[in-house]
Design a protein around this motif. Sequence first.
Motif, mmCIF file in Angstrom:
data_model
loop_
_atom_site.group_PDB
_atom_site.id
_atom_site.type_symbol
_atom_site.label_atom_id
_atom_site.label_comp_id
_atom_site.label_asym_id
_atom_site.label_seq_id
_atom_site.Cartn_x
_atom_site.Cartn_y
_atom_site.Cartn_z
ATOM 1 N N LYS A 198 -14.017 -5.348 -1.483
ATOM 2 C CA LYS A 198 -13.348 -4.074 -1.312
ATOM 3 C C LYS A 198 -12.049 -3.998 -0.603
ATOM 4 O O LYS A 198 -10.825 -3.185 -1.083
ATOM 5 C CB LYS A 198 -14.267 -3.092 -0.609
ATOM 6 N N ILE A 199 -11.530 -5.054 0.405
ATOM 7 C CA ILE A 199 -9.693 -5.758 1.183
ATOM 8 C C ILE A 199 -9.295 -5.714 0.549
ATOM 9 O O ILE A 199 -8.276 -5.607 -0.047
ATOM 10 C CB ILE A 199 -10.521 -5.885 2.337
ATOM 11 N N SER A 200 -10.125 -6.690 -0.833
ATOM 12 C CA SER A 200 -8.626 -7.331 -1.869
ATOM 13 C C SER A 200 -8.813 -6.053 -2.714
ATOM 14 O O SER A 200 -7.356 -6.410 -2.965
ATOM 15 C CB SER A 200 -9.528 -8.530 -2.017
ATOM 16 N N LYS A 201 -9.405 -5.531 -3.500
ATOM 17 C CA LYS A 201 -9.081 -4.411 -4.044
ATOM 18 C C LYS A 201 -7.969 -4.203 -3.504
ATOM 19 O O LYS A 201 -7.488 -3.161 -4.535
ATOM 20 C CB LYS A 201 -10.328 -3.707 -4.317
ATOM 21 N N PRO A 230 -4.683 -15.547 -11.697
ATOM 22 C CA PRO A 230 -5.033 -15.449 -11.575
ATOM 23 C C PRO A 230 -5.741 -13.445 -11.418
ATOM 24 O O PRO A 230 -6.517 -12.735 -11.061
ATOM 25 C CB PRO A 230 -5.011 -15.454 -9.412
ATOM 26 N N THR A 231 -4.360 -12.696 -11.736
ATOM 27 C CA THR A 231 -4.458 -11.332 -12.346
ATOM 28 C C THR A 231 -4.682 -10.723 -13.674
ATOM 29 O O THR A 231 -5.239 -9.745 -13.748
ATOM 30 C CB THR A 231 -2.827 -11.024 -12.693
ATOM 31 N N ALA A 232 -5.685 -12.235 -13.982
ATOM 32 C CA ALA A 232 -6.496 -11.793 -15.313
ATOM 33 C C ALA A 232 -8.277 -11.824 -14.840
ATOM 34 O O ALA A 232 -8.739 -11.310 -15.829
ATOM 35 C CB ALA A 232 -5.853 -12.391 -16.560
ATOM 36 N N VAL A 233 -8.003 -12.265 -13.597
ATOM 37 C CA VAL A 233 -9.880 -11.760 -13.286
ATOM 38 C C VAL A 233 -10.002 -11.481 -12.498
ATOM 39 O O VAL A 233 -9.365 -10.199 -10.838
ATOM 40 C CB VAL A 233 -9.861 -13.745 -12.186
ATOM 41 N N ALA A 234 -10.804 -10.806 -12.571
ATOM 42 C CA ALA A 234 -10.961 -9.091 -11.981
ATOM 43 C C ALA A 234 -11.630 -9.625 -9.977
ATOM 44 O O ALA A 234 -12.170 -11.274 -9.756
ATOM 45 C CB ALA A 234 -12.703 -8.645 -12.132
ATOM 46 N N ILE A 235 -11.076 -9.078 -9.423
ATOM 47 C CA ILE A 235 -11.445 -9.154 -7.323
ATOM 48 C C ILE A 235 -12.781 -9.743 -7.742
ATOM 49 O O ILE A 235 -13.040 -10.879 -6.590
ATOM 50 C CB ILE A 235 -11.357 -7.869 -6.321
ATOM 51 N N GLU A 236 -13.811 -8.883 -7.818
ATOM 52 C CA GLU A 236 -15.374 -9.640 -8.194
ATOM 53 C C GLU A 236 -15.552 -11.059 -8.481
ATOM 54 O O GLU A 236 -16.235 -11.540 -7.506
ATOM 55 C CB GLU A 236 -16.274 -8.545 -8.690
ATOM 56 N N THR A 237 -15.199 -10.859 -9.943
ATOM 57 C CA THR A 237 -15.302 -12.519 -10.169
ATOM 58 C C THR A 237 -14.427 -13.251 -9.483
ATOM 59 O O THR A 237 -15.234 -14.357 -9.166
ATOM 60 C CB THR A 237 -14.984 -12.278 -11.623
#
Length: 218
Positions: free
Chosen positions: A111-114, A144-151
């Motif tokens: 959540k914080i990373s998002k 890294p920008t192509a990957v969802a934060i959760e992933t």
Amino acid sequence: MQGKLHKRLMGFIMVLVAGMFANAASAQRINMIDIIGNIDSVSAAFTKSGLKVIAKNNDDYRLVGKMAGENIELRFYFTPISRVVFKGIVITQKAYAADSVHAEYLMRITKISKRYIIPETLILSDGSRVGFSSKLPAEVAANPTAVAIETMVNATNIPSSVQKIAWENMTYFTNLKLYCAKLSDGKIATEYVVKDNEVKYNNEKAMLPGGGKDELGF
């Protein structure tokens, strides 16, 4: 033609700069309430939102109540002379069981990373520090920008021995340091540090009799 191009370029730069200042300002908030200012005015803003002050100490104010649907304790630390806030710590009132605290912790990290950016540093229970990106699989670290934060958070396989995760040198939120820690009692603490006020705290502390740098918080 060149005049129009110049105006457009200047307009773009002004919008970009304004956006950066807006990001910097909004970063220094907890639950969308500004934490820059005198401790009394800052705490008053939070009591207005529904929190209750339960203690006023020489180094900190403590408030309790519900924030974002969760019961929490909020601690504010402030400078000894100018009394401006330099640190706010949000602590869950709920103490999570040993077998569930890490999963809850990872959800908060996500959540914080998002809200901000991916973490920089993992701090283990023995105090050692490991770069977050060094734990990423090569294919994720490469783009890294192509990957969802959760992933991304799941891909690091963050071990349960991690006690604190740090965001200390963010690109846009340059006046903020963030930490999220698992406490020994099963609670989770999120710490917001305003960098320039932290410097002010250390300077003012050094001016007092018997003063010097001091570490507060978790």
